[in-house]
Design a protein around this motif. Structure first.
Motif, PDB file in Angstrom:
ATOM      1  N   MET A 161      36.644 -43.023  14.515  1.00 31.13           N
ATOM      2  CA  MET A 161      37.995 -43.402  14.072  1.00 31.13           C
ATOM      3  C   MET A 161      38.192 -43.025  12.607  1.00 31.13           C
ATOM      4  N   HIS A 162      39.424 -42.590  12.271  1.00 26.76           N
ATOM      5  CA  HIS A 162      39.795 -42.418  10.863  1.00 26.76           C
ATOM      6  C   HIS A 162      39.977 -43.808  10.261  1.00 26.76           C
ATOM      7  N   VAL A 163      39.412 -44.050   9.095  1.00 26.90           N
ATOM      8  CA  VAL A 163      39.557 -45.364   8.445  1.00 26.90           C
ATOM      9  C   VAL A 163      39.854 -45.161   6.962  1.00 26.90           C
ATOM     10  N   ALA A 219      35.608 -42.213   9.696  1.00 24.88           N
ATOM     11  CA  ALA A 219      35.805 -40.964   8.950  1.00 24.88           C
ATOM     12  C   ALA A 219      36.681 -41.228   7.731  1.00 24.88           C
ATOM     13  N   HIS A 220      36.303 -40.613   6.637  1.00 24.26           N
ATOM     14  CA  HIS A 220      37.007 -40.621   5.345  1.00 24.26           C
ATOM     15  C   HIS A 220      36.652 -41.832   4.487  1.00 24.26           C
ATOM     16  N   VAL A 221      37.189 -43.030   4.827  1.00 24.38           N
ATOM     17  CA  VAL A 221      36.958 -44.248   4.042  1.00 24.38           C
ATOM     18  C   VAL A 221      37.168 -43.949   2.556  1.00 24.38           C
ATOM     19  N   THR A 244      29.930 -34.297  10.654  1.00 25.81           N
ATOM     20  CA  THR A 244      30.235 -35.605  11.248  1.00 25.81           C
ATOM     21  C   THR A 244      31.714 -35.876  11.462  1.00 25.81           C
ATOM     22  N   HIS A 245      32.584 -34.946  11.073  1.00 27.08           N
ATOM     23  CA  HIS A 245      34.007 -35.194  11.374  1.00 27.08           C
ATOM     24  C   HIS A 245      34.766 -33.886  11.518  1.00 27.08           C
ATOM     25  N   ASN A 246      35.404 -33.723  12.671  1.00 31.50           N
ATOM     26  CA  ASN A 246      36.107 -32.469  12.911  1.00 31.50           C
ATOM     27  C   ASN A 246      37.180 -32.650  13.984  1.00 31.50           C
ATOM     28  N   HIS A 247      38.041 -31.650  14.070  1.00 30.59           N
ATOM     29  CA  HIS A 247      39.009 -31.525  15.167  1.00 30.59           C
ATOM     30  C   HIS A 247      38.986 -30.031  15.477  1.00 30.59           C
ATOM     31  N   ILE A 248      37.943 -29.575  16.158  1.00 28.03           N
ATOM     32  CA  ILE A 248      37.657 -28.133  16.166  1.00 28.03           C
ATOM     33  C   ILE A 248      38.725 -27.298  16.850  1.00 28.03           C
ATOM     34  N   THR A 269      33.587 -31.789   7.555  1.00 27.06           N
ATOM     35  CA  THR A 269      34.574 -30.874   6.971  1.00 27.06           C
ATOM     36  C   THR A 269      35.998 -31.307   7.275  1.00 27.06           C
ATOM     37  N   ASP A 270      36.185 -32.195   8.297  1.00 26.29           N
ATOM     38  CA  ASP A 270      37.483 -32.446   8.909  1.00 26.29           C
ATOM     39  C   ASP A 270      37.901 -31.175   9.658  1.00 26.29           C
ATOM     40  N   GLY A 271      39.048 -31.207  10.305  1.00 27.92           N
ATOM     41  CA  GLY A 271      39.463 -30.083  11.139  1.00 27.92           C
ATOM     42  C   GLY A 271      39.766 -28.837  10.326  1.00 27.92           C
TER      43      GLY A 271
END
Ligand SMILES: [Zn+2]
Length: 473
Positions: free
Chosen positions: A241-243, A283-285, A93-97, A334-336
């Motif tokens: 969005m990153h939050v 993302a994150h929170v 659910t969260h990446n910057h591939i 996983t994030d990027g």
């Protein structure tokens, strides 16, 4: 009842053959049958078919049931799963591939890695070509690791989309909107118009869900957040969005945008822009108290929990358990590749449990089925795609992965959920099916010209390595 034999066979055996009209219904068409699988459906009742069958026609699941179900279908292709697990494809659910091009660089120091190392690297190296090649490389890794849907935020997201579509996995892809010039938008907030064009270009694609990606509360003004929300409503697309990521986020927001100082709390401020809505995947929170969680719940915001990247990056740990217990849609990410490095979701499940136990030493944290749910249907709920993906059910998209239960590490197999969470590794996934199409098998992607990709990848990483050396980091 005499079992029905095909007429030709029964004649050959010299039997008296008849086919009562009521039993002789023509087999129904299907493109793919998966037989003899331990089917972990992740449906509401967590049904598991020990010797199960999945029938797929085109992009959809048309039947699921016990062994023998396939006899009512004339499937063009049959996969015998040989007792291995069939489960819903995992959702990252969260990446910057596209940051795959930079994975493994600058890992020796953590002081201001982002500003001193990564921003110069990005501003010098990023191009349409690099983003396309690196995204294809990452999407291939996701596919062989059993990730069938990835949510991504970056630049030139149309190139990311082409790469993801080439590989044949699903993407929820957000074009970045932020207040300073970036590779695809020389004007501050130029990404907003880019995002609108991108959304128009890919809206309705069977695999790609285009989205807006306002970067973070400290890098996007309240006026722009409101505009993004309005556009997302107009085009009916998600927002990523990153939050609540950096510890000083709220201070930075108030310094940059004086109107924020009228609010006691970051989430109340964000809510005033309209951005907290069911469309939002936050993302994150890393920080959310009970009041924040109640507000997220009231606005039906989805959450991307990235425990491995957050602990690697000294960010701490999100109250994801509390958010899940509050009924929010919480998925794993996983994030990027620069901060998450490993792109699989298999290893994130067990990790999420381990770090939650450190945060909550006194209580029981996740149970194995809850972690498998976060990797599948929870991610789908976070993305508001649970009507299409996240579980194996009739009518849903055929996003299915097969996981080898005969590997040494998967034995013994007493509890299927515990084995998936604590025993499996991504290498056990040997077949990945997205939208009814086999995109990867035995660690290899079947949809891409591998030689061509290898050449392009070698060229890109060679150039990145040369420039990275000059940064003396
Ligand atoms: Zn991120």
């Amino acid at each position: 009842m005499t079992p029905l034999l095909p007429l030709a066979l029964c004649a050959a055996l010299g039997l008296a053959c008849y086919a009562p009209a009521t039993l002789a219904a023509a087999p129904k068409p299907a493109t793919l049958a998966i037989v003899h699988a331990k089917v972990v459906t992740m449906d509401k009742s967590l049904h598991v078919h020990d010797d199960g069958t999945i029938i797929i026609d085109g992009g959809n699941i048309v039947a699921i049931g016990p062994a023998g179900l396939e006899k009512a279908y004339a499937a063009a292709q049959t996969i015998d799963a040989g007792g291995n697990i069939a489960m819903p494809g995992m959702i990252n659910t969260h990446n910057h591939i596209a940051m795959m091009a930079f994975r493994g660089l600058g890992e020796y120091r953590s002081d201001d890695r982002l500003r001193k190392f990564f921003f110069p690297l990005e501003s010098r190296m990023l191009s349409r070509h690099l983003i396309n090649v690196a995204s294809r490389q990452a999407a291939m890794e996701l596919a062989v690791n059993g990730v069938t849907t990835v949510a991504d935020m970056y630049y030139h997201e149309d190139e990311v989309a082409k790469a993801v579509r080439d590989v044949g996995i699903r993407g929820v892809l957000g074009e970045t909107v932020m207040n300073f010039p970036v590779v695809d938008a020389p004007e501050p907030y130029g990404g907003f118009q880019y995002a609108i064009d991108f959304v128009k270009q890919f809206k309705g694609d069977p695999l790609i869900t285009p989205a807006f990606a306002p970067h973070a509360p400290y890098s996007v003004s309240p006026q722009m957040l409101a505009k993004v929300q309005q556009a997302a409503e107009q085009y009916d697309v998600p927002v990523l969005m990153h939050v609540a990521e950096p510890p000083d986020e709220w201070e930075r927001v108030k310094t940059k945008f004086p109107e924020a100082a009228h609010f006691d709390n970051e989430l109340d401020y964000l809510d005033s822009t309209g951005i907290l809505s069911p469309r939002l995947l936050a993302a994150h929170v890393l920080r959310a108290d009970a009041r924040d969680i109640a507000l997220f719940k009231a606005r039906d915001v989805g959450i991307a929990h990235n425990p491995k990247a957050n602990t690697k990056g000294h960010g701490g740990l999100s109250p994801a358990l509390e958010m899940m217990h509050a009924g929010l849609g919480v998925g794993l990410g996983t994030d990027g590749p620069l901060s998450g490095n490993q792109m699989d979701i298999v290893s994130v499940m067990g990790y999420a449990k381990r770090v939650a136990n450190i945060r909550h030493p006194e209580t029981t944290t996740y149970k194995p089925p809850e972690l498998v749910a976060m990797a599948t249907i929870g991610g789908a709920r976070a993305l508001k795609m649970d009507d299409r993906i996240g579980s194996l059910e009739v009518g849903k998209a055929a996003d299915v992965i097969l996981l080898d239960t005969h590997s040494l590490n998967m034995q013994p197999l007493y509890d299927v959920y515990a084995a998936i969470v604590y025993q499996a590794n991504a290498r056990d996934i040997y077949t990945t099916i997205v939208n009814g199409r086999v995109v990867a098998r035995d660690g290899k992607v079947l949809t891409v010209d591998l030689d061509k990709q290898r050449q392009a990848w070698d060229q890109v990483t060679h150039e990145v390595a040369e420039f990275a050396r000059t940064l003396n980091y």
